[in-house]
Design a protein around this motif. Structure first.
Motif, mmCIF file in Angstrom:
data_model
loop_
_atom_site.group_PDB
_atom_site.id
_atom_site.type_symbol
_atom_site.label_atom_id
_atom_site.label_comp_id
_atom_site.label_asym_id
_atom_site.label_seq_id
_atom_site.Cartn_x
_atom_site.Cartn_y
_atom_site.Cartn_z
ATOM 1 N N ALA A 248 0.829 -1.207 0.000
ATOM 2 C CA ALA A 248 0.000 0.000 0.000
ATOM 3 C C ALA A 248 0.862 1.255 0.000
ATOM 4 O O ALA A 248 0.587 2.212 -0.737
ATOM 5 C CB ALA A 248 -0.949 -0.006 1.199
ATOM 6 N N ASP A 249 1.912 1.264 0.816
ATOM 7 C CA ASP A 249 2.803 2.427 0.859
ATOM 8 C C ASP A 249 3.480 2.651 -0.498
ATOM 9 O O ASP A 249 3.575 3.778 -0.983
ATOM 10 C CB ASP A 249 3.862 2.241 1.946
ATOM 11 C CG ASP A 249 3.291 2.303 3.359
ATOM 12 O OD1 ASP A 249 2.179 2.843 3.512
ATOM 13 O OD2 ASP A 249 3.951 1.804 4.293
ATOM 14 N N GLU A 250 3.945 1.567 -1.091
ATOM 15 C CA GLU A 250 4.615 1.684 -2.384
ATOM 16 C C GLU A 250 3.623 2.057 -3.481
ATOM 17 O O GLU A 250 3.946 2.831 -4.399
ATOM 18 C CB GLU A 250 5.321 0.374 -2.721
ATOM 19 C CG GLU A 250 6.476 0.057 -1.778
ATOM 20 C CD GLU A 250 7.121 -1.296 -2.054
ATOM 21 O OE1 GLU A 250 6.772 -1.926 -3.077
ATOM 22 O OE2 GLU A 250 7.976 -1.730 -1.250
ATOM 23 N N LEU A 251 2.421 1.540 -3.391
ATOM 24 C CA LEU A 251 1.374 1.858 -4.360
ATOM 25 C C LEU A 251 1.015 3.338 -4.303
ATOM 26 O O LEU A 251 0.820 3.993 -5.334
ATOM 27 C CB LEU A 251 0.143 0.990 -4.085
ATOM 28 C CG LEU A 251 -1.080 1.193 -4.974
ATOM 29 C CD1 LEU A 251 -0.748 0.959 -6.439
ATOM 30 C CD2 LEU A 251 -2.207 0.246 -4.533
ATOM 31 N N ARG A 252 0.932 3.870 -3.092
ATOM 32 C CA ARG A 252 0.630 5.298 -2.941
ATOM 33 C C ARG A 252 1.747 6.143 -3.581
ATOM 34 O O ARG A 252 1.468 7.123 -4.279
ATOM 35 C CB ARG A 252 0.445 5.621 -1.464
ATOM 36 C CG ARG A 252 0.108 7.084 -1.200
ATOM 37 C CD ARG A 252 -0.322 7.325 0.233
ATOM 38 N NE ARG A 252 -1.717 6.969 0.442
ATOM 39 C CZ ARG A 252 -2.146 5.939 1.150
ATOM 40 N NH1 ARG A 252 -1.277 5.119 1.724
ATOM 41 N NH2 ARG A 252 -3.437 5.702 1.284
ATOM 42 N N SER A 253 2.996 5.776 -3.350
ATOM 43 C CA SER A 253 4.109 6.513 -3.949
ATOM 44 C C SER A 253 4.071 6.436 -5.470
ATOM 45 O O SER A 253 4.304 7.428 -6.171
ATOM 46 C CB SER A 253 5.441 5.970 -3.429
ATOM 47 O OG SER A 253 5.564 6.173 -2.041
ATOM 48 N N GLU A 254 3.763 5.260 -5.974
ATOM 49 C CA GLU A 254 3.681 5.073 -7.430
ATOM 50 C C GLU A 254 2.547 5.914 -8.018
ATOM 51 O O GLU A 254 2.686 6.527 -9.087
ATOM 52 C CB GLU A 254 3.476 3.600 -7.748
ATOM 53 C CG GLU A 254 3.179 3.288 -9.202
ATOM 54 C CD GLU A 254 4.378 3.460 -10.118
ATOM 55 O OE1 GLU A 254 4.273 3.058 -11.292
ATOM 56 O OE2 GLU A 254 5.416 4.005 -9.696
ATOM 57 N N LEU A 255 1.419 5.960 -7.328
ATOM 58 C CA LEU A 255 0.286 6.754 -7.800
ATOM 59 C C LEU A 255 0.646 8.233 -7.858
ATOM 60 O O LEU A 255 0.376 8.910 -8.868
ATOM 61 C CB LEU A 255 -0.913 6.536 -6.871
ATOM 62 C CG LEU A 255 -2.132 7.435 -7.114
ATOM 63 C CD1 LEU A 255 -2.715 7.183 -8.492
ATOM 64 C CD2 LEU A 255 -3.181 7.211 -6.031
ATOM 65 N N ILE A 256 1.243 8.744 -6.795
ATOM 66 C CA ILE A 256 1.621 10.158 -6.761
ATOM 67 C C ILE A 256 2.587 10.473 -7.897
ATOM 68 O O ILE A 256 2.431 11.473 -8.624
ATOM 69 C CB ILE A 256 2.235 10.519 -5.396
ATOM 70 C CG1 ILE A 256 1.179 10.413 -4.286
ATOM 71 C CG2 ILE A 256 2.834 11.924 -5.423
ATOM 72 C CD1 ILE A 256 1.758 10.463 -2.886
ATOM 73 N N ASP A 257 3.583 9.623 -8.074
ATOM 74 C CA ASP A 257 4.577 9.866 -9.106
ATOM 75 C C ASP A 257 3.951 9.831 -10.498
ATOM 76 O O ASP A 257 4.245 10.672 -11.354
ATOM 77 C CB ASP A 257 5.699 8.833 -9.000
ATOM 78 C CG ASP A 257 6.877 9.169 -9.889
ATOM 79 O OD1 ASP A 257 7.615 10.107 -9.545
ATOM 80 O OD2 ASP A 257 7.043 8.523 -10.940
ATOM 81 N N ALA A 258 3.082 8.869 -10.756
ATOM 82 C CA ALA A 258 2.471 8.731 -12.074
ATOM 83 C C ALA A 258 1.587 9.930 -12.409
ATOM 84 O O ALA A 258 1.657 10.488 -13.503
ATOM 85 C CB ALA A 258 1.660 7.436 -12.145
ATOM 86 N N VAL A 259 0.745 10.344 -11.463
ATOM 87 C CA VAL A 259 -0.176 11.450 -11.741
ATOM 88 C C VAL A 259 0.577 12.774 -11.837
ATOM 89 O O VAL A 259 0.150 13.690 -12.534
ATOM 90 C CB VAL A 259 -1.299 11.497 -10.687
ATOM 91 C CG1 VAL A 259 -2.237 12.677 -10.933
ATOM 92 C CG2 VAL A 259 -2.098 10.201 -10.699
ATOM 93 N N SER A 260 1.728 12.869 -11.177
ATOM 94 C CA SER A 260 2.534 14.091 -11.330
ATOM 95 C C SER A 260 3.008 14.243 -12.765
ATOM 96 O O SER A 260 3.253 15.364 -13.230
ATOM 97 C CB SER A 260 3.744 14.048 -10.385
ATOM 98 O OG SER A 260 4.757 13.169 -10.860
ATOM 99 N N VAL A 261 3.111 13.139 -13.491
ATOM 100 C CA VAL A 261 3.565 13.157 -14.887
ATOM 101 C C VAL A 261 2.406 13.396 -15.850
ATOM 102 O O VAL A 261 2.542 14.123 -16.831
ATOM 103 C CB VAL A 261 4.258 11.817 -15.235
ATOM 104 C CG1 VAL A 261 4.587 11.733 -16.724
ATOM 105 C CG2 VAL A 261 5.511 11.640 -14.397
ATOM 106 N N THR A 262 1.247 12.799 -15.571
ATOM 107 C CA THR A 262 0.135 12.829 -16.518
ATOM 108 C C THR A 262 -0.931 13.861 -16.189
ATOM 109 O O THR A 262 -1.678 14.288 -17.062
ATOM 110 C CB THR A 262 -0.563 11.459 -16.564
ATOM 111 O OG1 THR A 262 -1.169 11.184 -15.286
ATOM 112 C CG2 THR A 262 0.422 10.360 -16.909
#
Length: 647
Positions: free
Chosen positions: A36-50
């Motif tokens: 969950a922690d890693e998923l949250r980080s991945e989500l933040i990073d991805a949406v910062s790009v798109t």
């Protein structure tokens, strides 16, 4: 150099081992917390790009992990209401390698979509559909004797729509195959939750408790009279309601469990396991979450980070383009505020979109004259009709795609009674990254067909100001003004609005051979096409018709009898402005020996999400497409001679 890999961006060692939900099912709770922690980080990073929706997805990270860990998706059908919170779900269901294509041309949709993955059993983008759809899946499995549950995850905002309650009222037919998870992300229903409520939820959802409850009910049916049975049921409900507040859902036929902390996997997973294994149903699980959870900027400003542009992960600063003209939404809001200052009978109505429609600005000045009715467009329209019948001047500001939900009310409660409700139709036309589900493609077709309706379309922001004023002054029946998403064209705004004559257009450019009749946003492209045609020796008239209904018959007749080609263009579906022009020309006999008529409109497809400019090219509604349409109509040959053109 190419795009850096996911592992170069982030350290996500456990998430890197998860491609599909089956990879989660052998994990223990500490491992699931890490995912969950890693998923949250991945989500933040991805949406910062798109760019895209962020806050809602952050709030359901743990819930997403728990559901896919506990239930047998995709055999168990998981339906996310609205779907804008499903980015974590996409990452866990085989789409992580494409998550940075979200909302881009050819990339992943910003919502759930059947054609995208077997883990998206039902496409969603509008609100409050999940329980109805899940009920359909559950009953189908029951009738076919197939295993599998249907899980609907619905936000508390979506629970303001009547459709959700209509579905819940009918849910008994599904038995224990239906699970509804109420994602309560602003504490609007429940008090703060803690260890006691988590314990109670776990106890109430456990098999022994459910079996005991069922046994007591069976015994009561056999041994107690009707009055005592009712008393016993009320006593049980009363005791449980003291801790849970679930009586409303019980009355609708659900077994209520909760509230529980949606970010605490130690509480959440045992309850979902109990619900999965329950013999009784349908069951509603009340989960409390925090929108924007785990990202301090989104936690501090959940409204600002609901949907975002590209942003800097560290600072939270969103990437903004160069300052340009004001948006149509802001121009509408200012124009309506100006009208309300002059007229105290003007009121505004929104269906859970005060900021999206600009009416938050109206509310700041006139708090008693703004009514946010929640996600309830049907109610919004009939409420506006009642206000109009009592002498007020209501403006119902609703996105084009959402007004579709209230069409019967527009017909029955407004148009038939000829009540002066004013419809401000935002997001009319194509909407870029939000795609087909949010495109305002059909409003001209579905409104201009109605007797008594006046339908206007703003070609630029100055025209929008005039049209808001015209709506405000039009008391003899219903009216609508449509305007697009995004910035205006940069024209100066009028200091004093003009009341337009109903059903009268304007000629913007005079010519002799080709006439382009534009409705709304395609006027700029029409003028650009006229420049190209003039360079080819084709004298071109450009007219802004302003009104799809009533049509300016005098202007259309004049142009039809004096030009070789008549082209209509609109940012709307077949059956709209062009169809009305063709019908009138035919009725008048002007197509017999008249001009060659061509109608340009949105293609008869649900157009994919993409950048706005690319969407117009795909739709064939840009200047080159207009030129090509004219040349085709005139059978332009290779040496530039126009066959059949008038001298």
């Amino acid at each position: 150099m190419g795009e850096p890999s996911v592992t170069e961006r982030l350290s996500t060692p456990l998430l890197d081992t998860v491609t599909y939900p089956t990879d989660l099912r052998g994990f223990d709770i500490p491992q699931l917390k890490q995912v969950a922690d890693e998923l949250r980080s991945e989500l933040i990073d991805a949406v910062s790009v798109t760019g895209g929706h962020l806050g809602a997805g952050l709030g359901v990270v743990e819930l997403t992990v728990a559901i896919h860990h506990v239930f047998d998706t995709p055999s168990d059908r998981l339906i996310w209401d609205v779907g804008h919170q499903a980015y974590p779900h996409k990452i866990l269901t085989g789409r992580r390698d494409r998550i940075r294509t979200l909302r881009q041309g050819g990339g992943l949709s910003g919502f759930t979509r059947r054609s995208e993955s077997e883990y998206d059993p039902f496409g969603t983008a509008h609100s409050s559909t999940s329980i109805s759809a899940a009920l359909g899946f559950a009953v189908a499995n029951k009738l076919k004797g197939q295993p599998g549950k249907a899980i609907a995850v619905i936000g508390d905002g979506a629970m303001s729509a009547g459709m959700a309650y209509e579905a819940m009222n009918n849910a008994g037919a599904a038995g224990n195959r239906l699970v509804v998870i109420l994602n309560d992300n602003d504490m609007s229903i429940a008090p703060p939750v803690g260890a006691l409520s988590a314990y109670l939820a776990r106890m109430y959802s456990s098999r022994p408790f459910l079996e005991l409850r069922d046994a007591v009910k069976q015994m009561a049916r056999r041994t107690l009279g009707p009055n005592l049975k009712r008393t016993a049921k009320r006593a049980e409900e009363y005791v449980r309601t003291l801790a849970t507040g679930g009586t409303l859902f019980e009355e609708l036929g659900f077994y209520y469990v909760g509230p529980i902390d949606g970010h605490n996997l130690e509480h959440l997973i045992p309850v979902l396991e109990n619900v999965r294994d329950a013999a009784e149903g349908p069951i509603l699980v009340h989960v409390v979450t925090q929108k924007g959870k785990g990202y301090e900027h989104a936690e501090a400003a959940p409204d600002k980070y609901h949907a975002v542009q590209k942003f800097d992960v560290v600072t939270g600063g969103q990437v903004k383009g160069k300052a340009g003209p004001p948006s149509y939404t802001n121009v509408f809001a200012k124009a309506l505020i100006d009208e309300a200052r002059r007229d105290e009978t003007i009121v505004a109505i929104t269906a859970a979109m005060p900021s999206g429609t600009g009416l938050d600005k109206f509310e700041a000045e006139f708090p008693d004259r703004l009514f946010d009715v929640g996600i309830a467009e049907q109610h919004a329209v009939t409420f506006a009709a009642g206000l109009a019948a009592q002498g007020m001047r209501p403006f119902a500001a609703i996105y084009s795609t959402f007004l579709q939900r209230a069409y019967d009310q527009v017909v029955h409660d407004v148009a038939i009674q000829n009540l002066p409700v004013r419809f401000a139709i935002d997001r009319a036309g194509l909407v870029g990254a939000d795609g087909a589900t949010h495109a305002g493609s059909f409003d001209v077709a579905y409104l201009a067909t109605l007797p008594n309706m006046v339908v206007m379309a703003a070609a630029d922001e100055a025209e929008l100001v005039h049209m808001v004023h015209t709506c405000a002054m039009h008391d003899s029946g219903p009216s609508a003004v449509r305007y697009p998403r995004g910035e205006g064209t940069g024209v100066p705004l009028p200091a004093v609005p003009i009341r337009l004559e109903i059903g009268k257009g304007r000629v913007v450019r005079e010519g002799k051979t080709v006439a382009i009749l534009s409705l709304g946003t395609r006027l700029t492209e029409s003028l650009a096409a006229a420049d190209d045609l003039e360079a080819r020796g084709l004298s071109t008239t450009v007219a802004d018709l302003r009104f799809a209904k009533p049509l300016d018959h005098d202007l259309i007749r004049k142009l039809a009898i004096s030009h070789d080609v008549l082209v209509t263009i609109e940012e709307g579906a077949v059956g709209g402005f062009g169809a009305h022009v063709l019908t009138w020309l035919s009725d008048e006999g002007l197509t017999d020996n008249g001009p060659k008529v061509r109608t340009m409109r949105l293609p008869d497809i649900f157009q994919e999400h993409d950048g706005p400019a690319a969407q117009y090219v795909t739709a064939g509604l840009d200047a080159p497409a207009i030129v090509a349409t004219v040349l085709e109509a005139l059978r332009h040959n290779s040496v530039g001679v126009i066959e059949g053109a008038r001298a």
